[in-house]
Design a protein around this motif. Structure first.
Motif, PDB file in Angstrom:
ATOM      1  N   ALA A  76       0.837  -1.204   0.000  1.00 46.22           N
ATOM      2  CA  ALA A  76       0.000   0.000   0.000  1.00 46.22           C
ATOM      3  C   ALA A  76       0.868   1.250   0.000  1.00 46.22           C
ATOM      4  O   ALA A  76       0.574   2.218  -0.705  1.00 46.22           O
ATOM      5  N   ARG A  77       1.945   1.239   0.781  1.00 45.61           N
ATOM      6  CA  ARG A  77       2.853   2.392   0.809  1.00 45.61           C
ATOM      7  C   ARG A  77       3.505   2.619  -0.550  1.00 45.61           C
ATOM      8  O   ARG A  77       3.596   3.746  -1.017  1.00 45.61           O
ATOM      9  N   LEU A  78       3.958   1.526  -1.169  1.00 44.25           N
ATOM     10  CA  LEU A  78       4.571   1.651  -2.493  1.00 44.25           C
ATOM     11  C   LEU A  78       3.565   2.170  -3.513  1.00 44.25           C
ATOM     12  O   LEU A  78       3.887   3.031  -4.337  1.00 44.25           O
ATOM     13  N   LEU A  79       2.341   1.643  -3.477  1.00 45.20           N
ATOM     14  CA  LEU A  79       1.317   2.076  -4.416  1.00 45.20           C
ATOM     15  C   LEU A  79       0.961   3.537  -4.192  1.00 45.20           C
ATOM     16  O   LEU A  79       0.851   4.318  -5.146  1.00 45.20           O
ATOM     17  N   ARG A  80       0.787   3.918  -2.945  1.00 40.90           N
ATOM     18  CA  ARG A  80       0.478   5.315  -2.617  1.00 40.90           C
ATOM     19  C   ARG A  80       1.594   6.238  -3.123  1.00 40.90           C
ATOM     20  O   ARG A  80       1.336   7.282  -3.716  1.00 40.90           O
ATOM     21  N   HIS A  81       2.832   5.834  -2.907  1.00 46.07           N
ATOM     22  CA  HIS A  81       3.980   6.629  -3.361  1.00 46.07           C
ATOM     23  C   HIS A  81       4.014   6.711  -4.891  1.00 46.07           C
ATOM     24  O   HIS A  81       4.265   7.784  -5.453  1.00 46.07           O
ATOM     25  N   ALA A  82       3.755   5.592  -5.557  1.00 46.71           N
ATOM     26  CA  ALA A  82       3.733   5.574  -7.023  1.00 46.71           C
ATOM     27  C   ALA A  82       2.662   6.520  -7.562  1.00 46.71           C
ATOM     28  O   ALA A  82       2.898   7.277  -8.516  1.00 46.71           O
ATOM     29  N   MET A  83       1.488   6.499  -6.936  1.00 41.87           N
ATOM     30  CA  MET A  83       0.404   7.388  -7.380  1.00 41.87           C
ATOM     31  C   MET A  83       0.782   8.850  -7.166  1.00 41.87           C
ATOM     32  O   MET A  83       0.536   9.692  -8.036  1.00 41.87           O
ATOM     33  N   GLU A  84       1.379   9.151  -6.026  1.00 42.19           N
ATOM     34  CA  GLU A  84       1.746  10.534  -5.735  1.00 42.19           C
ATOM     35  C   GLU A  84       2.844  11.027  -6.673  1.00 42.19           C
ATOM     36  O   GLU A  84       2.774  12.157  -7.173  1.00 42.19           O
ATOM     37  N   CYS A  85       3.829  10.197  -6.937  1.00 39.08           N
ATOM     38  CA  CYS A  85       4.892  10.587  -7.881  1.00 39.08           C
ATOM     39  C   CYS A  85       4.318  10.815  -9.274  1.00 39.08           C
ATOM     40  O   CYS A  85       4.702  11.770  -9.958  1.00 39.08           O
ATOM     41  N   ALA A  86       3.409   9.954  -9.697  1.00 42.01           N
ATOM     42  CA  ALA A  86       2.784  10.113 -11.010  1.00 42.01           C
ATOM     43  C   ALA A  86       1.989  11.416 -11.057  1.00 42.01           C
ATOM     44  O   ALA A  86       2.079  12.175 -12.030  1.00 42.01           O
ATOM     45  N   ARG A  87       1.238  11.688 -10.000  1.00 35.67           N
ATOM     46  CA  ARG A  87       0.443  12.914  -9.952  1.00 35.67           C
ATOM     47  C   ARG A  87       1.342  14.145  -9.983  1.00 35.67           C
ATOM     48  O   ARG A  87       1.104  15.080 -10.742  1.00 35.67           O
ATOM     49  N   LEU A  88       2.389  14.138  -9.176  1.00 34.80           N
ATOM     50  CA  LEU A  88       3.309  15.274  -9.140  1.00 34.80           C
ATOM     51  C   LEU A  88       4.038  15.448 -10.473  1.00 34.80           C
ATOM     52  O   LEU A  88       4.451  16.549 -10.815  1.00 34.80           O
ATOM     53  N   GLY A  89       4.184  14.352 -11.220  1.00 39.67           N
ATOM     54  CA  GLY A  89       4.800  14.402 -12.539  1.00 39.67           C
ATOM     55  C   GLY A  89       3.852  14.850 -13.632  1.00 39.67           C
ATOM     56  O   GLY A  89       4.229  14.885 -14.806  1.00 39.67           O
ATOM     57  N   GLY A  90       2.608  15.153 -13.270  1.00 40.70           N
ATOM     58  CA  GLY A  90       1.651  15.668 -14.240  1.00 40.70           C
ATOM     59  C   GLY A  90       0.617  14.680 -14.731  1.00 40.70           C
ATOM     60  O   GLY A  90      -0.226  15.023 -15.578  1.00 40.70           O
ATOM     61  N   ALA A  91       0.638  13.451 -14.224  1.00 38.86           N
ATOM     62  CA  ALA A  91      -0.346  12.451 -14.666  1.00 38.86           C
ATOM     63  C   ALA A  91      -1.689  12.693 -13.998  1.00 38.86           C
ATOM     64  O   ALA A  91      -1.764  12.964 -12.801  1.00 38.86           O
ATOM     65  N   ASN A  92      -2.733  12.599 -14.784  1.00 38.81           N
ATOM     66  CA  ASN A  92      -4.101  12.698 -14.277  1.00 38.81           C
ATOM     67  C   ASN A  92      -4.702  11.330 -13.979  1.00 38.81           C
ATOM     68  O   ASN A  92      -5.695  11.232 -13.263  1.00 38.81           O
ATOM     69  N   LYS A  93      -4.090  10.291 -14.561  1.00 35.02           N
ATOM     70  CA  LYS A  93      -4.652   8.948 -14.456  1.00 35.02           C
ATOM     71  C   LYS A  93      -3.510   7.939 -14.397  1.00 35.02           C
ATOM     72  O   LYS A  93      -2.476   8.126 -15.031  1.00 35.02           O
ATOM     73  N   LEU A  94      -3.714   6.874 -13.611  1.00 32.51           N
ATOM     74  CA  LEU A  94      -2.750   5.785 -13.525  1.00 32.51           C
ATOM     75  C   LEU A  94      -3.430   4.506 -14.005  1.00 32.51           C
ATOM     76  O   LEU A  94      -4.533   4.179 -13.568  1.00 32.51           O
ATOM     77  N   PHE A  95      -2.773   3.808 -14.909  1.00 29.28           N
ATOM     78  CA  PHE A  95      -3.262   2.548 -15.463  1.00 29.28           C
ATOM     79  C   PHE A  95      -2.396   1.400 -14.961  1.00 29.28           C
ATOM     80  O   PHE A  95      -1.234   1.595 -14.603  1.00 29.28           O
ATOM     81  N   LEU A  96      -2.949   0.192 -14.983  1.00 31.64           N
ATOM     82  CA  LEU A  96      -2.180  -1.008 -14.663  1.00 31.64           C
ATOM     83  C   LEU A  96      -2.909  -2.225 -15.210  1.00 31.64           C
ATOM     84  O   LEU A  96      -4.097  -2.158 -15.533  1.00 31.64           O
ATOM     85  N   GLU A  97      -2.160  -3.313 -15.323  1.00 35.18           N
ATOM     86  CA  GLU A  97      -2.741  -4.617 -15.623  1.00 35.18           C
ATOM     87  C   GLU A  97      -2.397  -5.549 -14.475  1.00 35.18           C
ATOM     88  O   GLU A  97      -1.330  -5.433 -13.876  1.00 35.18           O
ATOM     89  N   VAL A  98      -3.298  -6.486 -14.208  1.00 33.18           N
ATOM     90  CA  VAL A  98      -3.078  -7.458 -13.133  1.00 33.18           C
ATOM     91  C   VAL A  98      -3.742  -8.772 -13.526  1.00 33.18           C
ATOM     92  O   VAL A  98      -4.787  -8.790 -14.189  1.00 33.18           O
ATOM     93  N   ARG A  99      -3.103  -9.869 -13.115  1.00 33.25           N
ATOM     94  CA  ARG A  99      -3.692 -11.193 -13.354  1.00 33.25           C
ATOM     95  C   ARG A  99      -4.944 -11.362 -12.475  1.00 33.25           C
ATOM     96  O   ARG A  99      -4.890 -11.036 -11.289  1.00 33.25           O
ATOM     97  N   PRO A 100      -6.016 -11.901 -13.004  1.00 31.44           N
ATOM     98  CA  PRO A 100      -7.189 -12.182 -12.161  1.00 31.44           C
ATOM     99  C   PRO A 100      -6.845 -13.121 -11.003  1.00 31.44           C
ATOM    100  O   PRO A 100      -7.435 -13.022  -9.926  1.00 31.44           O
ATOM    101  N   SER A 101      -5.863 -13.997 -11.212  1.00 35.55           N
ATOM    102  CA  SER A 101      -5.482 -14.949 -10.157  1.00 35.55           C
ATOM    103  C   SER A 101      -4.710 -14.284  -9.015  1.00 35.55           C
ATOM    104  O   SER A 101      -4.568 -14.873  -7.941  1.00 35.55           O
ATOM    105  N   ASN A 102      -4.260 -13.064  -9.211  1.00 35.84           N
ATOM    106  CA  ASN A 102      -3.531 -12.344  -8.159  1.00 35.84           C
ATOM    107  C   ASN A 102      -4.549 -11.582  -7.302  1.00 35.84           C
ATOM    108  O   ASN A 102      -4.637 -10.361  -7.332  1.00 35.84           O
ATOM    109  N   GLU A 103      -5.311 -12.344  -6.541  1.00 36.04           N
ATOM    110  CA  GLU A 103      -6.433 -11.788  -5.783  1.00 36.04           C
ATOM    111  C   GLU A 103      -5.994 -10.743  -4.758  1.00 36.04           C
ATOM    112  O   GLU A 103      -6.693  -9.749  -4.539  1.00 36.04           O
TER     113      GLU A 103
END
Length: 141
Positions: A76-103
């Motif tokens: 959660a900390r890594l994800l929160r940090h990734a989102m904040e860095c992306a936002r500060l870098g000018g991103a309005n949206k963050l995308f990702l892909e994930v396996r359905p099996s990775n519940e």
């Protein structure tokens, strides 16, 4: 993350994934100028994240936490940090892909307000054939 971290990050990735990124993949992300971070606990590298930004969008390319530390808030900390860095870098949206099996990851993304916007058929290699990828996004602004 820096070049000195590459062996440890690649080893951690290999312990987490049946089809891991290579050391070269992580090195390429460093060279490309992606937002790459590590999480340390007592000096030990226990997690990492890789985000690629393009204009006003960002893509979480990879994220991982040592199995021993999963479920303790480090992802959660890594994800929160990734989102904040992306936002500060000018991103309005963050995308990702994930396996359905990775519940566990799917639950984490839902907890942070990501929504599924698509499905990539046969996106990931699997032990037998291929596995779909769920496409998620989240508004950052």
């Amino acid at each position: 993350m820096n070049e000195r971290d590459l062996d440890s990050v690649a080893a951690l990735e290999a312990s987490l994934q049946a089809f891991p990124w290579s050391r070269g993949n992580f090195a390429d992300s460093l060279t490309a100028g992606h937002s790459v971070w590590v999480c340390r606990l007592g000096g030990d590298l226990i997690g990492f994240s890789v985000v690629m930004s393009v204009i006003d969008e960002a893509h979480l390319l990879n994220i991982g936490v040592c199995q021993r530390y999963q479920g303790l808030g480090y992802g959660a900390r890594l994800l929160r940090h990734a989102m904040e860095c992306a936002r500060l870098g000018g991103a309005n949206k963050l995308f990702l892909e994930v396996r359905p099996s990775n519940e566990r990851a799917v639950d984490l993304y839902h907890h942070f307000g990501f929504r599924q916007i698509g499905l990539r058929k046969g996106y990931y290699p699997a032990a037998i054939g291929r596995e779909d990828g769920l496409v998620f996004d989240k508004e950052l602004a």
